[in-house]
Design an enzyme around this catalytic site. Structure first.
Site, PDB file in Angstrom:
ATOM      1  N   ALA A   1       0.884  13.768 -23.400  1.00  0.00           N
ATOM      2  CA  ALA A   1       0.464  12.387 -23.679  1.00  0.00           C
ATOM      3  C   ALA A   1       1.287  11.760 -24.815  1.00  0.00           C
ATOM      4  CB  ALA A   1      -1.022  12.351 -24.030  1.00  0.00           C
TER       5      ALA A   1
ATOM      6  N   HIS B   1     -20.525  13.708 -26.824  1.00  0.00           N
ATOM      7  CA  HIS B   1     -20.268  12.720 -27.877  1.00  0.00           C
ATOM      8  C   HIS B   1     -20.180  11.294 -27.343  1.00  0.00           C
ATOM      9  CE1 HIS B   1     -16.460  14.247 -26.362  1.00  0.00           C
ATOM     10  NE2 HIS B   1     -15.898  13.116 -26.707  1.00  0.00           N
TER      11      HIS B   1
ATOM     12  N   LYS C   1      -1.247   6.644 -23.845  1.00  0.00           N
ATOM     13  CA  LYS C   1      -0.740   6.968 -25.179  1.00  0.00           C
ATOM     14  C   LYS C   1       0.737   6.544 -25.214  1.00  0.00           C
ATOM     15  CE  LYS C   1      -4.743   9.087 -24.959  1.00  0.00           C
ATOM     16  NZ  LYS C   1      -4.851  10.396 -24.397  1.00  0.00           N
TER      17      LYS C   1
ATOM     18  N   ASP D   1       0.830  19.206 -21.572  1.00  0.00           N
ATOM     19  CA  ASP D   1      -0.069  18.057 -21.638  1.00  0.00           C
ATOM     20  C   ASP D   1       0.645  17.102 -22.598  1.00  0.00           C
ATOM     21  OD1 ASP D   1      -2.053  16.212 -21.973  1.00  0.00           O
ATOM     22  OD2 ASP D   1      -3.585  17.635 -22.629  1.00  0.00           O
TER      23      ASP D   1
ATOM     24  N   PHE E   1      -7.422  19.423 -25.225  1.00  0.00           N
ATOM     25  CA  PHE E   1      -8.030  18.132 -25.531  1.00  0.00           C
ATOM     26  C   PHE E   1      -9.426  18.122 -24.907  1.00  0.00           C
ATOM     27  CE2 PHE E   1      -8.483  13.533 -24.441  1.00  0.00           C
ATOM     28  CZ  PHE E   1      -8.566  13.067 -25.721  1.00  0.00           C
ATOM     29  N   ASP E   2     -10.324  17.256 -25.373  1.00  0.00           N
ATOM     30  CA  ASP E   2     -11.721  17.351 -24.900  1.00  0.00           C
ATOM     31  C   ASP E   2     -11.851  17.198 -23.383  1.00  0.00           C
ATOM     32  OD1 ASP E   2     -11.243  14.612 -24.995  1.00  0.00           O
ATOM     33  OD2 ASP E   2     -13.084  14.082 -26.040  1.00  0.00           O
TER      34      ASP E   2
ATOM     35  N   TYR F   1       0.827  -1.211   0.000  1.00  0.00           N
ATOM     36  CA  TYR F   1       0.000   0.000   0.000  1.00  0.00           C
ATOM     37  C   TYR F   1       0.856   1.254   0.000  1.00  0.00           C
ATOM     38  CZ  TYR F   1      -3.996   2.982   0.984  1.00  0.00           C
ATOM     39  OH  TYR F   1      -4.974   3.934   0.892  1.00  0.00           O
TER      40      TYR F   1
HETATM   41  C1  LIG Z   1      -5.928  11.199 -23.753  1.00  0.00           C
HETATM   42  C2  LIG Z   1      -5.576  12.580 -23.452  1.00  0.00           C
HETATM   43  C3  LIG Z   1      -5.966  13.196 -22.251  1.00  0.00           C
HETATM   44  C4  LIG Z   1      -6.848  12.513 -21.229  1.00  0.00           C
HETATM   45  O1  LIG Z   1      -6.288  11.353 -20.741  1.00  0.00           O
HETATM   46  P1  LIG Z   1      -7.122  10.050 -20.351  1.00  0.00           P
HETATM   47  O2  LIG Z   1      -6.047   9.075 -20.008  1.00  0.00           O
HETATM   48  O3  LIG Z   1      -7.956   9.655 -21.507  1.00  0.00           O
HETATM   49  O4  LIG Z   1      -7.955  10.410 -19.151  1.00  0.00           O
HETATM   50  C5  LIG Z   1      -5.561  14.497 -22.044  1.00  0.00           C
HETATM   51  N1  LIG Z   1      -4.839  15.172 -22.954  1.00  0.00           N
HETATM   52  C6  LIG Z   1      -4.446  14.617 -24.115  1.00  0.00           C
HETATM   53  C7  LIG Z   1      -3.641  15.402 -25.085  1.00  0.00           C
HETATM   54  C8  LIG Z   1      -4.803  13.301 -24.405  1.00  0.00           C
HETATM   55  O5  LIG Z   1      -4.449  12.771 -25.574  1.00  0.00           O
END
Ligand SMILES: *Cc1c(COP(=O)(O)O)cnc(C)c1O
Length: 463
Positions: free
Chosen positions: A222, A455, A263, A220, A130-131, A78
């Site tokens: 990813a 969506h 990603k 951000d 991103f969304d 833990y």
């Molecule tokens: C996928 C993504 C997110 C959100 O991450 P999740 O793992 O889907 O919660 C944020 N920003 C970017 C650029 C992404 O591609």
């Protein structure tokens, strides 16, 4: 490293298969029925009714033998797990940031970060949110402002770095709204703008503006490895540099990052926040404990952290990145040659079909991109995702009128290390068929929607 032999042009998949997962071949009739049952929303399809699943590259990749082996080494303690320390060290070396908080995925990191920086009256600038990022910013009452380079609006101009931030617009916003801006964000690669890379020059310029206005800069990140690959491929001065080094340098231009590890982490679940500023540690860690878990596992199991530590190392392998970029470009070129309009240049993780150019006479409230996505599924069992008015438009609650999104795209995202060239060739054939039969596409309307991220759950029907 793979040394290209000039006698042979084929870029082969840099792996061989050790385990296979059968894919499914429902008939066209079954797919037609499935579309009705799914209310014309491809998120509602059962995966066994999909043949080639290009819905997302998020968490859909294949892990390597080293990652599967690492799972068994997971320490599920833990507190104080060795798996955390291994993961933490990998992230610290990659990013240069001392503080690392694991989260179950990217949006959990967004929840923590914007819970801290956001709030009513605040403005968060980003090259493009991103969304989920936009949703988390707006959920706090803050305004999410996209400042993409003007080049991004033209889906045809072959510019190298269409993911860049519009520096003039950022400078203007920082000058005029200085007080309201708690943090400046840059998304690499710019997902919402088509998986387009951000140049190191642009990151340096954003850094300089952040210094001038004394604002922290967060990435951000990813798709940090795909971004670094494009920098080496396209940006003057980087062609002989190690991709890993470019990625490390990018992180070092910022003050922190959040990462959806689904990603370029090469794992099926995971994410993290990492940053330099010690004063952020307490508020963010408290939020982590409240929402995700103890700081040495966050929202993950010890084994997930092990697999992620390996994934973050494997992803900057240049044979892998070459294959990845080439697969996307192969799909894009093939579709284009087949008459399907596509966004250019091709990005890092996906090909974006331009439904506005395929169906120039369709109004936004006919959801041309969603209609195209449905047709690819109906005709070939190929699942993509709409990035257009369904995702980014809004219905006026009083009049029912749709405010359209600036673009009507269908994203075909390639999962990492999953599909081979034959799969991609099949998708090209399906796309070509649909482009030739575009007059048979069925306009759609929304019959039910939720207020945020509509969506994912909206119901649609033919008009
Ligand atoms: C996928 C993504 C997110 C959100 O991450 P999740 O793992 O889907 O919660 C944020 N920003 C970017 C650029 C992404 O591609």
């Amino acid at each position: 490293m793979f040394h290209a032999d000039p006698r042979f042009r084929t870029v082969i998949e840099p792996f061989r298969l050790k385990m296979v997962e059968p894919i499914h071949f429902p008939s066209r009739d079954e797919r037609a029925r499935a579309l009705v049952d799914a209310n014309y929303n491809l998120f509602n399809l059962y995966s066994e009714l999909v043949t080639i699943d290009l819905l997302t590259d998020s968490g859909t990749g294949a892990m390597s033998t080293e990652q599967w082996a690492a799972l068994l080494r997971g320490d599920e303690s833990y507190a104080g797990a060795t798996s955390f320390r291994k993961f933490e060290r990998v992230v610290q070396e990659l990013t240069g940031y001392p503080y690392v908080l694991p989260t179950h995925q990217g949006r959990a990191a967004e929840h923590l970060l914007f819970g801290h920086f956001g709030g009513p009256g605040k403005i968060i600038p980003n090259n493009s949110h991103f969304d989920t990022t936009r949703a988390h910013v707006e959920h706090t009452g803050a305004v999410a402002t996209d400042l993409p380079t003007p080049l991004a609006a033209d889906t045809q101009v072959e510019a190298a770095f269409k993911g860049d931030m519009d520096l003039k617009a950022l400078e203007k916003l920082l000058t005029e709204k200085h007080e309201q801006i708690p943090v400046v964000c840059v998304t690499i690669t710019n997902n919402a703008a088509g998986g387009q890379p951000v140049s190191m020059a642009n990151l340096r310029a954003v850094r300089a503006l952040c210094d001038r206005f004394k604002k922290p800069m967060f990435l951000d990140a990813a798709r940090f490895a795909e971004n670094a690959w494009f920098v080496r491929d396209r940006e003057p001065g980087y062609s002989t540099m190690d991709v890993r080094q470019i990625a490390e340098d990018a992180f070092r231009l910022a003050d922190g990052c959040w990462v959806s590890a689904k990603k370029d982490g090469l794992v099926n679940i995971g994410g993290f926040l990492a940053f330099k500023d010690e004063s952020l540690l307490d508020p963010l860690r408290n939020g982590l404990i409240l929402n995700e878990g103890f700081p040495t596992y966050g929202g993950l199991a010890g084994r997930d952290l092990e697999a992620l530590a390996v994934g973050l190392t494997e992803v900057t392998d240049e044979d892998y990145l070459r294959y990845r970029a080439r697969s996307v470009a192969w799909l894009g070129k093939g579709l284009e040659a087949g008459g399907m309009p596509v966004l250019k240049p091709f990005g890092g993780h996906a090909v974006y079909l331009d439904a506005k150019r395929l169906l120039p006479d369709w109004p936004a409230d006919h959801f041309p991109a969603q209609a195209l996505a449905c047709a690819l599924y109906l005709e070939g069992g190929v699942r993509g995702v709409e990035i257009g008015t369904l995702m980014f438009g809004k219905t006026d609650p009083a009049t029912g009128v749709q405010s359209p999104a600036p673009r009507e795209l269908v994203r075909l995202a390639l999962p990492r290390r999953v599909y081979t060239q034959a799969h991609v060739d099949y998708v090209i054939e399906v796309g070509t068929w649909v482009a030739r039969h575009k007059h048979e596409l069925q306009p759609l309307k929304i019959v039910k929607e939720s207020p945020a991220l509509r969506h994912f759950t909206a119901h649609l029907a033919p008009r």
